[in-house]
Design a protein around this motif. Structure first.
Motif, PDB file in Angstrom:
ATOM      1  N   CYS A   1       0.805  -1.221  -0.185  1.00 38.12           N
ATOM      2  CA  CYS A   1       0.096  -0.180   0.106  1.00 38.12           C
ATOM      3  C   CYS A   1       1.020   1.108   0.001  1.00 38.12           C
ATOM      4  CB  CYS A   1      -0.911  -0.007   1.210  1.00 38.12           C
ATOM      5  SG  CYS A   1      -1.858   1.484   1.615  1.00 38.12           S
ATOM      6  N   MET A   2       1.923   1.246   0.834  1.00 36.20           N
ATOM      7  CA  MET A   2       2.681   2.509   0.833  1.00 36.20           C
ATOM      8  C   MET A   2       3.340   2.795  -0.315  1.00 36.20           C
ATOM      9  SD  MET A   2       2.012   3.577   3.850  1.00 36.20           S
ATOM     10  CE  MET A   2       1.000   2.899   5.368  1.00 36.20           C
ATOM     11  N   ILE A   3       3.903   1.688  -1.198  1.00 39.29           N
ATOM     12  CA  ILE A   3       4.559   1.854  -2.236  1.00 39.29           C
ATOM     13  C   ILE A   3       3.646   2.123  -3.299  1.00 39.29           C
ATOM     14  CG2 ILE A   3       5.802   0.599  -3.997  1.00 39.29           C
ATOM     15  CD1 ILE A   3       7.058  -1.030  -1.730  1.00 39.29           C
ATOM     16  N   PHE A   4       2.598   1.762  -3.606  1.00 37.95           N
ATOM     17  CA  PHE A   4       1.899   1.699  -4.741  1.00 37.95           C
ATOM     18  C   PHE A   4       0.633   2.845  -4.686  1.00 37.95           C
ATOM     19  CE2 PHE A   4       3.482  -2.513  -5.781  1.00 37.95           C
ATOM     20  CZ  PHE A   4       4.103  -2.435  -6.928  1.00 37.95           C
ATOM     21  N   SER A   5       0.123   2.947  -3.734  1.00 36.76           N
ATOM     22  CA  SER A   5      -0.966   3.826  -3.532  1.00 36.76           C
ATOM     23  C   SER A   5      -0.399   5.452  -3.909  1.00 36.76           C
ATOM     24  CB  SER A   5      -1.616   4.169  -1.923  1.00 36.76           C
ATOM     25  OG  SER A   5      -2.307   5.009  -1.883  1.00 36.76           O
ATOM     26  N   PRO A   6       0.699   5.785  -3.544  1.00 36.64           N
ATOM     27  CA  PRO A   6       0.959   7.161  -4.030  1.00 36.64           C
ATOM     28  C   PRO A   6       1.378   7.264  -5.602  1.00 36.64           C
ATOM     29  CG  PRO A   6       2.172   6.773  -2.183  1.00 36.64           C
ATOM     30  CD  PRO A   6       1.512   5.578  -2.564  1.00 36.64           C
ATOM     31  N   VAL A   7       1.750   6.180  -6.099  1.00 40.44           N
ATOM     32  CA  VAL A   7       2.023   5.793  -7.502  1.00 40.44           C
ATOM     33  C   VAL A   7       0.897   6.062  -8.396  1.00 40.44           C
ATOM     34  CG1 VAL A   7       2.931   4.191  -9.384  1.00 40.44           C
ATOM     35  CG2 VAL A   7       4.055   4.478  -7.340  1.00 40.44           C
ATOM     36  N   PHE A   8      -0.157   5.281  -7.856  1.00 42.94           N
ATOM     37  CA  PHE A   8      -1.482   5.258  -8.586  1.00 42.94           C
ATOM     38  C   PHE A   8      -2.200   6.777  -8.428  1.00 42.94           C
ATOM     39  CE2 PHE A   8      -1.418   0.706  -8.063  1.00 42.94           C
ATOM     40  CZ  PHE A   8      -1.595   0.261  -9.708  1.00 42.94           C
ATOM     41  N   ALA A   9      -1.914   7.332  -7.359  1.00 41.21           N
ATOM     42  CA  ALA A   9      -2.694   8.755  -7.108  1.00 41.21           C
ATOM     43  C   ALA A   9      -1.863   9.836  -8.043  1.00 41.21           C
ATOM     44  CB  ALA A   9      -2.607   9.176  -5.771  1.00 41.21           C
ATOM     45  N   LYS A  10      -0.660   9.471  -8.391  1.00 37.68           N
ATOM     46  CA  LYS A  10       0.030  10.659  -9.053  1.00 37.68           C
ATOM     47  C   LYS A  10       0.443  10.042 -10.438  1.00 37.68           C
ATOM     48  CE  LYS A  10       2.525  12.057  -4.985  1.00 37.68           C
ATOM     49  NZ  LYS A  10       3.773  12.192  -4.081  1.00 37.68           N
ATOM     50  N   LEU A  11      -0.129   8.983 -11.105  1.00 36.87           N
ATOM     51  CA  LEU A  11      -0.038   8.432 -12.315  1.00 36.87           C
ATOM     52  C   LEU A  11      -0.049   9.446 -13.381  1.00 36.87           C
ATOM     53  CD1 LEU A  11       0.921   5.450 -13.162  1.00 36.87           C
ATOM     54  CD2 LEU A  11      -1.525   5.427 -13.617  1.00 36.87           C
ATOM     55  N   GLY A  12       0.968   9.521 -14.278  1.00 33.34           N
ATOM     56  CA  GLY A  12       0.784  10.476 -15.465  1.00 33.34           C
ATOM     57  C   GLY A  12       1.041  11.937 -15.229  1.00 33.34           C
ATOM     58  N   GLY A  13       1.430  12.110 -13.599  1.00 44.36           N
ATOM     59  CA  GLY A  13       1.565  13.662 -13.583  1.00 44.36           C
ATOM     60  C   GLY A  13       0.170  14.458 -13.026  1.00 44.36           C
ATOM     61  N   ASN A  14      -0.893  13.503 -13.267  1.00 50.24           N
ATOM     62  CA  ASN A  14      -2.326  14.080 -12.776  1.00 50.24           C
ATOM     63  C   ASN A  14      -2.620  13.337 -11.635  1.00 50.24           C
ATOM     64  OD1 ASN A  14      -4.892  15.441 -13.053  1.00 50.24           O
ATOM     65  ND2 ASN A  14      -5.545  13.499 -14.223  1.00 50.24           N
ATOM     66  N   ILE A  15      -3.024  14.186 -10.573  1.00 51.19           N
ATOM     67  CA  ILE A  15      -3.278  13.798  -9.400  1.00 51.19           C
ATOM     68  C   ILE A  15      -4.698  13.458  -9.044  1.00 51.19           C
ATOM     69  CG2 ILE A  15      -3.141  14.203  -6.906  1.00 51.19           C
ATOM     70  CD1 ILE A  15      -1.157  15.820  -7.054  1.00 51.19           C
ATOM     71  N   ASP A  16      -5.029  12.086  -8.726  1.00 52.08           N
ATOM     72  CA  ASP A  16      -6.414  11.548  -8.824  1.00 52.08           C
ATOM     73  C   ASP A  16      -6.330  10.613  -7.734  1.00 52.08           C
ATOM     74  OD1 ASP A  16      -8.785  10.708  -8.834  1.00 52.08           O
ATOM     75  OD2 ASP A  16      -8.886  10.426 -11.014  1.00 52.08           O
ATOM     76  N   VAL A  17      -6.855  10.766  -6.415  1.00 50.19           N
ATOM     77  CA  VAL A  17      -6.782  10.006  -5.236  1.00 50.19           C
ATOM     78  C   VAL A  17      -7.659   8.756  -5.526  1.00 50.19           C
ATOM     79  CG1 VAL A  17      -5.993  11.569  -3.619  1.00 50.19           C
ATOM     80  CG2 VAL A  17      -8.352  11.327  -4.034  1.00 50.19           C
ATOM     81  N   SER A  18      -8.799   8.978  -6.370  1.00 53.04           N
ATOM     82  CA  SER A  18      -9.568   7.897  -6.800  1.00 53.04           C
ATOM     83  C   SER A  18      -8.887   6.574  -7.272  1.00 53.04           C
ATOM     84  CB  SER A  18     -10.807   8.237  -7.649  1.00 53.04           C
ATOM     85  OG  SER A  18     -10.196   8.519  -8.617  1.00 53.04           O
ATOM     86  N   ARG A  19      -7.844   6.832  -7.958  1.00 56.56           N
ATOM     87  CA  ARG A  19      -7.256   5.796  -8.727  1.00 56.56           C
ATOM     88  C   ARG A  19      -6.547   4.730  -7.672  1.00 56.56           C
ATOM     89  NH1 ARG A  19      -5.123   9.515 -12.790  1.00 56.56           N
ATOM     90  NH2 ARG A  19      -3.326  10.272 -11.349  1.00 56.56           N
ATOM     91  N   SER A  20      -5.973   5.069  -6.708  1.00 58.97           N
ATOM     92  CA  SER A  20      -5.556   4.363  -5.376  1.00 58.97           C
ATOM     93  C   SER A  20      -6.372   3.531  -5.004  1.00 58.97           C
ATOM     94  CB  SER A  20      -5.097   5.257  -4.570  1.00 58.97           C
ATOM     95  OG  SER A  20      -3.828   6.052  -4.911  1.00 58.97           O
ATOM     96  N   VAL A  21      -7.981   4.127  -4.651  1.00 56.62           N
ATOM     97  CA  VAL A  21      -8.770   3.393  -4.083  1.00 56.62           C
ATOM     98  C   VAL A  21      -9.126   2.283  -5.116  1.00 56.62           C
ATOM     99  CG1 VAL A  21     -11.104   3.426  -3.007  1.00 56.62           C
ATOM    100  CG2 VAL A  21      -9.353   5.417  -2.641  1.00 56.62           C
ATOM    101  N   ALA A  22      -9.305   2.705  -6.340  1.00 54.25           N
ATOM    102  CA  ALA A  22      -9.603   1.643  -7.231  1.00 54.25           C
ATOM    103  C   ALA A  22      -9.016   0.487  -7.249  1.00 54.25           C
ATOM    104  CB  ALA A  22      -9.808   2.158  -8.821  1.00 54.25           C
ATOM    105  N   PHE A  23      -7.524   0.545  -7.194  1.00 54.75           N
ATOM    106  CA  PHE A  23      -6.425  -0.357  -6.988  1.00 54.75           C
ATOM    107  C   PHE A  23      -6.906  -1.400  -5.849  1.00 54.75           C
ATOM    108  CE2 PHE A  23      -2.314  -1.346  -4.597  1.00 54.75           C
ATOM    109  CZ  PHE A  23      -1.961  -2.245  -5.354  1.00 54.75           C
ATOM    110  N   GLY A  24      -7.372  -0.718  -4.752  1.00 56.95           N
ATOM    111  CA  GLY A  24      -7.730  -1.574  -3.435  1.00 56.95           C
ATOM    112  C   GLY A  24      -8.887  -2.497  -3.994  1.00 56.95           C
ATOM    113  N   VAL A  25      -9.989  -1.790  -4.413  1.00 50.73           N
ATOM    114  CA  VAL A  25     -11.106  -2.431  -4.740  1.00 50.73           C
ATOM    115  C   VAL A  25     -10.778  -3.754  -5.855  1.00 50.73           C
ATOM    116  CG1 VAL A  25     -13.423  -2.414  -5.943  1.00 50.73           C
ATOM    117  CG2 VAL A  25     -12.613  -0.220  -4.577  1.00 50.73           C
TER     118      VAL A  25
END
Length: 552
Positions: free
Chosen positions: A197-221
């Motif tokens: 979680c610590m490694i990948f959650s920020p990666v998904f949130a900042k993917l492509g230089g566009n911050i979207d916190v929902s991507r991190s949660v979608a990864f968890g779902v």
């Protein structure tokens, strides 16, 4: 007849441990979702307007229904009456439903929707709960945080139900065998979810230089859907075991309220339950703030966005190295030859050093805290094996309490002294995080296997449910308390933020964490006292907590 018994799935070590892997991987996925927002607390404040109080209130909501609607007690009754298989599938479905709601709450689609308006205008006052100060919502709480809290409550019901179900499943498959080793190994492997979680959650949130916190949660779902599949596979393995043994699927005598009375009348049970809530309250709520605490206490230099250390490739490499550390350290405990054992240990140590170096070069708090479970993965099998063959479970709880106190006081008073010292601060952080993770490994290896010694086997599901219910009180209270204490002990920071003197981004990494950390250290002190009392009670009443699980 003897030959038939020897051929059951439970008597096959390979099958027992395969079943354990299924359960451990399901919990691995649930642990990822449990802390999916923890490493991006700063982004939740800057993009969704969640201050520390809103963040803590939402995180604490995970256990609200379990504690105040007594769902965990009902879950224990369901487990005892319906059995492990049914309850495992049910818990997987409930987790997935709650996680999906939580995901939608933090999406852009929710912003400005009818639900956004409704949650803004409602749930600002809940009669009874507000007067008691236990409401999961409050006036002024962002609508996204309110709706996310609703989803997290539902997820919390599922994840805690899964926890007691997995514990009961391990008892069923490992009783009279390596039960402490199995429980410790399951929890150690599951806690790799924290690092993931610590490694990948920020990666998904900042993917492509566009911050979207929902991507991190979608990864968890998505991972929770995988967890449900693991429970379904377990369903068929467990059903085949019962077909071989001719046992009923844990539908013992009809459940009676008097069964709960038998559990609650045991002093040993209550001491174990209280130790559990103190331990877990000092760890799990801390995990939700640990990354932000490091952001506020360590000096980080921005990484050149064009460098290797800023790419997603380094994330994958570091994660692979983490898996090498975990696998080598874990496997070293089962090696038959000294050469192989020490070779695996050397590989684990070298890989751990490389992992820590990469975390330092990435200059991010989340990759530093990802080291949290790695030492635990290596030593938990040692501890579990020791308890199985030598005993001393209560003594291990005392040692764990001492380490807990030392680590939180180090974070509170020593780590801040290294602000401005980029290397020194990171070294102190790494060592303390590793020791804290190791201290926590003492709990599953020694505490959980002690429960079957305290209660009748037919009500063990209810016993675990009661312990989890007591534990959930702390897991509800302390995330909320940490958030409130942070805002109350940083009044100037809060005032500057409200007046616009500093930005939400600046405020998110400027908190003084001393007071919350001292509070958590006090929990360790209380656990230490209870540990000594438990040892005395065990000696006086002969509970068997210091005896080995495997009787020769």
């Amino acid at each position: 007849m003897v030959e038939k018994i020897q051929q059951t799935l439970r008597d096959s070590a390979a099958m027992r441990w395969t079943v354990l892997l299924l359960l451990a991987f399901a919990m691995f996925c649930s642990y990822i979702f449990m802390d999916i927002l923890s490493p991006i607390k700063d982004l939740m404040q800057s993009t969704r307007g969640w201050d520390s109080t809103a963040f803590g209130t939402m995180q604490g909501s995970e256990t609200f229904l379990n504690v105040f609607i007594f769902f965990l007690i009902f879950a224990g009754i369901i487990l005892d009456k319906m059995g492990v298989r049914f309850t495992a599938i049910l818990s997987g479905v409930v987790m997935l439903v709650g996680a999906t709601i939580n995901w939608y709450a933090v999406t852009e689609s929710f912003q400005g929707s009818g639900l956004d308006t409704w949650f803004t205008n409602n749930l600002n006052y809940i009669p009874g709960f507000d007067e008691l100060g236990i409401s999961p919502f409050y006036k002024g709480m962002p609508a996204s945080a309110k709706f996310a809290a609703v989803g997290f409550m539902i997820f919390g019901c599922g994840v805690e139900m899964a926890g007691i179900t997995v514990s009961r499943g391990i008892v069923k498959w490992f009783k009279g065998r390596e039960m402490a080793l199995a429980m410790g190994s399951e929890m150690a492997l599951a806690r790799l979810g924290v690092a993931s979680c610590m490694i990948f959650s920020p990666v998904f949130a900042k993917l492509g230089g566009n911050i979207d916190v929902s991507r991190s949660v979608a990864f968890g779902v998505i991972l929770l859907f995988v967890a449900l599949i693991m429970f379904i596979v377990y369903f068929f393995a467990d059903k085949k075991l019962d077909a071989q043994t001719g046992e009923a699927e844990e539908k013992d005598d009809p459940f009676k309220l008097s069964d709960l009375g038998k559990i609650m009348s045991s002093m040993g049970f209550w001491l174990v339950a209280l130790l559990c809530v103190l331990y877990y309250s000092a760890i799990f709520p801390f995990q939700k703030y640990a990354v932000n605490m490091l952001q506020c206490n360590l000096t980080f230099n921005p990484v050149d966005p064009n460098s290797f250390w800023a790419t997603n490739t380094v994330t994958i490499i570091q994660y692979c190295i983490m898996l090498v550390v975990a696998a080598a350290a874990f496997a070293s405990n089962f090696s038959k030859t000294k050469g192989m054992k020490y070779g695996l240990l050397a590989l684990a140590v070298v890989s751990l050093i490389i992992f820590c170096y990469m975390g330092y070069m990435r200059q991010s708090a989340e990759t530093i805290f990802a080291v949290f479970p790695l030492l635990a993965v290596g030593i938990t099998p040692i501890l579990g094996n020791y308890v199985d063959h030598k005993g001393k479970a209560a003594s291990m709880l005392v040692i764990g309490s001492v380490l807990l106190i030392i680590c939180h006081l180090t974070f509170a008073f020593i780590l801040p002294m290294f602000q401005g010292n980029a290397i020194g601060g990171v070294v102190v952080a790494y060592v303390t995080i590793l020791v804290l993770g190791a201290s926590f490994s003492l709990v599953p290896a020694s505490l959980w296997p002690s429960v079957p010694k305290l209660v009748d086997s037919k009500i063990i599901g209810s016993a675990y449910a009661l312990i989890f219910w007591v534990q959930n009180i702390g897991l509800w209270l302390f995330p909320l308390l940490i958030g409130k204490v942070l805002d109350k002990t940083n009044p100037q920071l809060v005032a500057d933020l409200k007046s616009g003197i500093i930005t939400p981004e600046e405020a998110a990494i400027s908190y003084n964490y001393t007071a919350p950390l001292v509070m958590l250290a006090c929990l360790g002190g209380a656990a230490l006292i209870l540990g000594f009392i438990l040892k005395a009670v065990d000696k006086k009443k002969g509970l068997g907590l210091e005896l080995p699980n495997i009787q020769k």
